[in-house]
Design a protein around this motif. Structure first.
Motif: not given
Length: 420
Positions: A134, A136-137, A139, A294, A297
């Motif tokens: 995933q 650039r994701n 959690e 994106k 993060h």
């Protein structure tokens, strides 16, 4: 003008499932890093449990003991006031990942899972781990209760992210990701990441050091920046030898080199350099290039690597990497593996039948190389770190009895002399 930043990377001789010993070596490397004023310490891949755990990665105890070691690291006074980057397996949403855990002052900053698995040649990572696909994701990961009690945190960021301090930005790569055509450092560099780290468990292969050096130099030649490389050392109980080669590269220039073949359990490499010139290179040359839709993060942390005052610093001084000749690699690599295998098996020496052919002659040369390394290490005062270095000299005695005489002495209840 620039800012003085001190970073440390290391090569550790970690043993598979030797949690207590691995913890001791990790703490020792952090002590060395702090003694040199480092604010960031990078270690090799899966250093807490050891890389060669094989199907033991399936066992819940491996994950449990890894977290127990992590708790001891968090609680230790040695790990205070320095960002520590350690490797361990973690289960997230019932999926097992090969991860990096970054923490500071009893707080976990982020967990970065590996995104590209090594699944060729000697490596079978897809057998035990899943890649984090995933891009650039990020959690939320719920910490085990034993960690919550120490950190006071319930959840921490888990995923593809970077660490942003007051004065710089750090991005992580893990081993195989550097060798990938779409290495994470490319996009991270375009988004302002200045310091790249790579934690690896890369085995020795003839002339492989050349490939590593070229890849890492290329990573910072294109976009600028500082690249830290850490690697496993020793045989880890497997049939391959991990050969260290920790290094620091700035803007395509090698500025620090760790030993490739060493019998020491802990080898640290630190670097003090200005961290501002990389940003100039990036903005001037590459700010117009297209980036990922994106953005990365960023996990922000209230911490500085520099003192805060701009000072005049000389530009970094490149060094020439010392490459071993193929003959030296053939002699030193197997010799280091033999020593690790010997001490981990708990045996007292080797039995070397000599037939006079190429096989036995080559083996004798390698064993001689091992004995030479051991004697030199003991003379240098590293006997204690070799775990049995004081009796290493007995391995260097000439053969004093034949195999038949050796067996006869054993049957008579006598203690035969050491033979190799």
């Amino acid at each position: 003008m620039g800012r003085k930043v001190t970073l440390a990377t290391c090569s550790l001789n970690q043993w598979a499932l030797d949690f207590e010993g691995n913890l001791e070596r990790i703490l020792k490397s952090i002590e060395i890093a702090k003694a040199h004023g480092a604010k960031y310490r990078l270690g090799p891949e899966l250093e807490i449990c050891g890389y060669g755990c094989a199907d033991h990665f399936y066992e819940s105890d491996t994950l449990l003991h890894s977290f127990q070691v992590l708790r001891k690291l968090l609680e230790s006074a040695v790990t205070q006031d320095i960002i520590c980057d350690v490797g361990m397996p973690i289960m997230h949403h019932n999926v097992r990942y090969n991860c990096r855990v970054l923490f500071l002052n009893r707080k976990i900053l982020l967990i970065r899972p590996k995104m590209v698995m090594a699944n060729h040649g000697n490596y079978r990572e897809l057998r035990w781990f899943s890649p984090w696909n995933q891009l650039r994701n990020v959690e939320e990961y719920f910490l085990p209760r034993m960690i919550q009690e120490v950190t006071g945190q319930v959840t921490v960021p888990f995923g593809d992210c970077v660490l942003s301090t007051k004065d710089t930005c750090i991005g992580t790569e893990i081993c195989e990701e550097l060798w990938n055509p779409r290495s994470p450092h490319i996009q991270m560099g375009l988004e302002g990441v200045e310091i790249f780290t790579n934690s690896s468990a890369s085995h020795h292969e003839l002339r492989k050091a050349d490939q590593r050096v070229n890849l890492i130099k290329s990573a910072t030649t294109k976009s600028g920046g500082i690249y830290l490389y850490a690697n496993q050392r020793g045989c880890d109980g497997d049939r391959v030898y991990y050969d260290g080669c920790a290094m620091v590269v700035i803007n395509g220039d090698i500025v620090a080199q760790g030993a490739q073949f060493s019998l020491n359990d802990v080898v640290c490499t630190d670097m003090e350099r200005a961290g501002s010139e990389k940003a100039y290179l990036q903005i001037r040359l590459y700010s117009h290039l297209e980036r990922e839709p994106k953005p990365c993060h960023r996990v922000k942390v209230d911490f500085s690597f520099s003192s805060g005052d701009d000072i005049f610093l000389p530009t970094h001084q490149p060094i020439t990497w010392h490459f071993h000749t193929p003959e030296e690699e053939i002699s030193l690599g197997p010799a280091c593996w033999l020593w690790d295998y010997l001490r981990r098996s708990g045996q007292a020496g080797f039995l070397l039948p000599l037939s006079g052919g190429v096989d036995s002659s080559s083996t004798a040369c390698i064993v001689h190389s091992m004995c030479t390394l051991l004697c030199q290490a003991v003379k240098d005062g590293n006997g204690k770190s070799l775990w049995g270095g004081l009796w290493a000299f007995s391995l260097c005695q000439p053969i004093t009895c034949t195999k038949k005489r050796y067996i006869t002495q054993q049957r008579k209840g006598k203690k035969p002399k050491s033979i190799i």
